[in-house]
Scaffold this motif. Structure first.
Motif, PDB file in Angstrom:
ATOM      1  N   UNK A   4      14.135 -53.574 -11.651  1.00 44.53           N
ATOM      2  CA  UNK A   4      14.816 -54.750 -12.170  1.00 44.53           C
ATOM      3  C   UNK A   4      16.161 -54.311 -12.727  1.00 44.53           C
ATOM      4  N   UNK A   5      16.885 -55.266 -13.308  1.00 44.74           N
ATOM      5  CA  UNK A   5      18.201 -54.928 -13.838  1.00 44.74           C
ATOM      6  C   UNK A   5      18.132 -53.907 -14.965  1.00 44.74           C
ATOM      7  N   UNK A   6      16.954 -53.756 -15.580  1.00 41.33           N
ATOM      8  CA  UNK A   6      16.827 -52.836 -16.712  1.00 41.33           C
ATOM      9  C   UNK A   6      15.998 -51.602 -16.350  1.00 41.33           C
ATOM     10  N   UNK A   7      15.693 -51.407 -15.090  1.00 37.00           N
ATOM     11  CA  UNK A   7      14.864 -50.276 -14.686  1.00 37.00           C
ATOM     12  C   UNK A   7      15.672 -48.986 -14.638  1.00 37.00           C
ATOM     13  N   UNK A   8      15.321 -47.978 -15.446  1.00 33.90           N
ATOM     14  CA  UNK A   8      16.042 -46.695 -15.379  1.00 33.90           C
ATOM     15  C   UNK A   8      15.835 -46.033 -14.027  1.00 33.90           C
ATOM     16  N   UNK A   9      16.836 -45.252 -13.621  1.00 35.27           N
ATOM     17  CA  UNK A   9      16.787 -44.614 -12.305  1.00 35.27           C
ATOM     18  C   UNK A   9      15.631 -43.627 -12.199  1.00 35.27           C
ATOM     19  N   UNK A  10      15.170 -43.084 -13.335  1.00 32.27           N
ATOM     20  CA  UNK A  10      14.126 -42.054 -13.241  1.00 32.27           C
ATOM     21  C   UNK A  10      12.826 -42.616 -12.670  1.00 32.27           C
ATOM     22  N   UNK A  11      12.585 -43.937 -12.859  1.00 28.17           N
ATOM     23  CA  UNK A  11      11.375 -44.532 -12.305  1.00 28.17           C
ATOM     24  C   UNK A  11      11.487 -44.669 -10.791  1.00 28.17           C
ATOM     25  N   UNK A  12      12.701 -44.723 -10.299  1.00 25.59           N
ATOM     26  CA  UNK A  12      12.912 -44.844  -8.860  1.00 25.59           C
ATOM     27  C   UNK A  12      12.702 -43.497  -8.176  1.00 25.59           C
ATOM     28  N   UNK A  13      12.794 -42.406  -8.953  1.00 28.65           N
ATOM     29  CA  UNK A  13      12.767 -41.057  -8.373  1.00 28.65           C
ATOM     30  C   UNK A  13      11.455 -40.323  -8.645  1.00 28.65           C
ATOM     31  N   UNK A  14      10.372 -41.069  -8.837  1.00 28.29           N
ATOM     32  CA  UNK A  14       9.092 -40.420  -9.046  1.00 28.29           C
ATOM     33  C   UNK A  14       8.705 -39.597  -7.821  1.00 28.29           C
ATOM     34  N   UNK A  15       8.101 -38.452  -8.073  1.00 26.90           N
ATOM     35  CA  UNK A  15       7.710 -37.563  -6.992  1.00 26.90           C
ATOM     36  C   UNK A  15       6.371 -38.000  -6.400  1.00 26.90           C
ATOM     37  N   UNK A  16       6.228 -37.764  -5.119  1.00 30.40           N
ATOM     38  CA  UNK A  16       4.950 -37.971  -4.443  1.00 30.40           C
ATOM     39  C   UNK A  16       4.234 -36.623  -4.415  1.00 30.40           C
ATOM     40  N   UNK A  17       3.088 -36.541  -5.043  1.00 29.79           N
ATOM     41  CA  UNK A  17       2.351 -35.279  -5.171  1.00 29.79           C
ATOM     42  C   UNK A  17       1.180 -35.280  -4.196  1.00 29.79           C
ATOM     43  N   UNK A  75      24.679 -49.852 -11.730  1.00 31.23           N
ATOM     44  CA  UNK A  75      23.971 -49.832 -13.008  1.00 31.23           C
ATOM     45  C   UNK A  75      23.002 -48.673 -13.140  1.00 31.23           C
ATOM     46  N   UNK A  76      22.440 -48.220 -11.998  1.00 33.24           N
ATOM     47  CA  UNK A  76      21.386 -47.221 -12.080  1.00 33.24           C
ATOM     48  C   UNK A  76      21.675 -45.954 -11.293  1.00 33.24           C
ATOM     49  N   UNK A  77      22.790 -45.924 -10.568  1.00 33.60           N
ATOM     50  CA  UNK A  77      23.114 -44.741  -9.793  1.00 33.60           C
ATOM     51  C   UNK A  77      22.177 -44.498  -8.626  1.00 33.60           C
TER      52      UNK A  77
END
Length: 350
Positions: A4-17, A75-77
């Motif tokens: 969403x508009x407030x979602x930090x980029x780190x949540x988009x870059x979660x690793x698949x283990x 907004x989130x790079x």
């Protein structure tokens, strides 16, 4: 995962283990790698939550994909191209096609449909500029709504949509509907009093007295319908009540239309209003004979309104086949609205 508009980029870059295993007593054997969890789109990192968020922003918030791309970048790079999002949306529409066809089959067997359409521009595949298409909607009041995309507004579209439908089709006065029903014993047309009323409303400035009288009589018909709706009566009782209360009002309106028609020029606003009502009179009084039928077509017009509002933002479909993908999403999202389900729960479809 939802962006969403407030979602930090780190949540988009979660690793698949993917865990690796080996037997201690056979260390020389190849590693056993745990399989990937099932993905919405094979070979893609798109999660159900992410794709749902993109779809809701596009079809509920009317936010085109190019704007979503820009928001994620600035907004989130996050670099997520509109082409990738478009591919995800298209493949998700394909997955939802079975639900869409189930709704379509149910509506065709309902026996009563309200139908409307709204124009939408689209880009031609051959690069020859844009074309004018139409997003059609048909609806059984109190039940399902379905959208269907066609690149024209001809009666042939109705034949493709409703070829095996049998029952009452309620619509505005567009000529394609009687052309479709002509010679078709399975189809009975019902008219829309809201459209007839608008014609008389347009004539108020020109002939306030006469137009006001017709509007008052039509208002009496709507008052009866409002009372029946408030009492939540069944279709059979509604038909009986209309026969007792609305029939004489309709007879009075019809008599006045015939008497006043010679007094106005055919192209005047009052002449057009009278001509519209008289030429469709049989269709306009159809609701008297069937308690299932509404007095107007407003319910399907309300269902089609989100798409009509959305096109002010996204302006056109990117290709002819994109129209049908959009029709699938509008269908399912309108189902959510009709049955008071939060659209954010759309992830359960996938």
């Amino acid at each position: 995962m939802t962006v969403s508009d407030t979602t930090p980029a780190r949540y988009f870059k979660r690793r698949i283990i993917r865990r690796k295993y080996v037997r201690k007593d056979r260390a020389e054997q190849a590693l056993i790698i745990a399989p990937l969890k099932p993905r919405l789109i094979e070979g893609s990192y798109a999660s159900v939550g992410l794709v749902t968020d993109i779809i809701l922003k596009k079809y509920v918030d009317h936010l085109p994909l190019y704007r979503q791309e820009r928001i994620l970048k600035i907004r989130h790079g996050i670099d997520l191209s509109r082409k990738t999002m478009c591919d995800w949306v298209g493949k998700t529409a394909d997955l939802l096609g079975a639900i869409y066809q189930h709704v379509r089959t149910g509506l065709k067997s309902s026996g009563y449909l309200q139908i409307d359409e709204t124009p939408v521009r689209y880009c031609r595949d051959d690069g020859g500029g844009g074309g004018q298409g139409y997003l059609w909607a048909y609806h059984h009041p109190g039940e399902d709504v379905l959208f269907e995309w066609h690149t024209s507004r001809s009666a042939d579209c109705l034949e493709r949509m409703l070829g095996n439908f049998s029952g009452t089709a309620q619509s505005d006065g567009y000529a394609a509907y009687p052309a479709f029903a002509k010679g078709n014993d399975r189809i009975v047309l019902a008219g829309c009093w809201a459209h007839a009323r608008r014609k008389f409303k347009d004539a108020v400035e020109e002939t306030p007295g006469m137009a006001g009288w017709f509007l008052n009589q039509i208002g009496l018909l709507y008052g009866i319908e409002a009372d029946l709706r408030n009492r939540n009566v069944c279709a059979r009782l509604r038909q009986v009540a209309r026969s007792a209360a609305s029939r004489m009002i309709l007879a009075r309106i019809q008599k006045a239309l015939r008497q006043k028609m010679p007094a106005y020029l055919p192209k005047s606003r009052m002449g057009l209003a009278i001509g519209y009502a008289l030429s469709r009179w049989e269709q306009l009084e159809r609701y008297m004979h069937d308690g299932r039928i509404e007095i107007d077509n407003n319910l399907v017009e309300n269902a089609i309104r989100p798409a009509a509002l959305g096109k002010k933002n996204w302006l056109f479909f990117g290709a002819p086949d994109a129209g049908q993908r959009s029709a699938i999403f509008y269908t399912l999202l309108e189902q959510c609205s009709a049955f008071r389900i939060a659209p954010s729960n759309g992830a359960h479809w996938l």
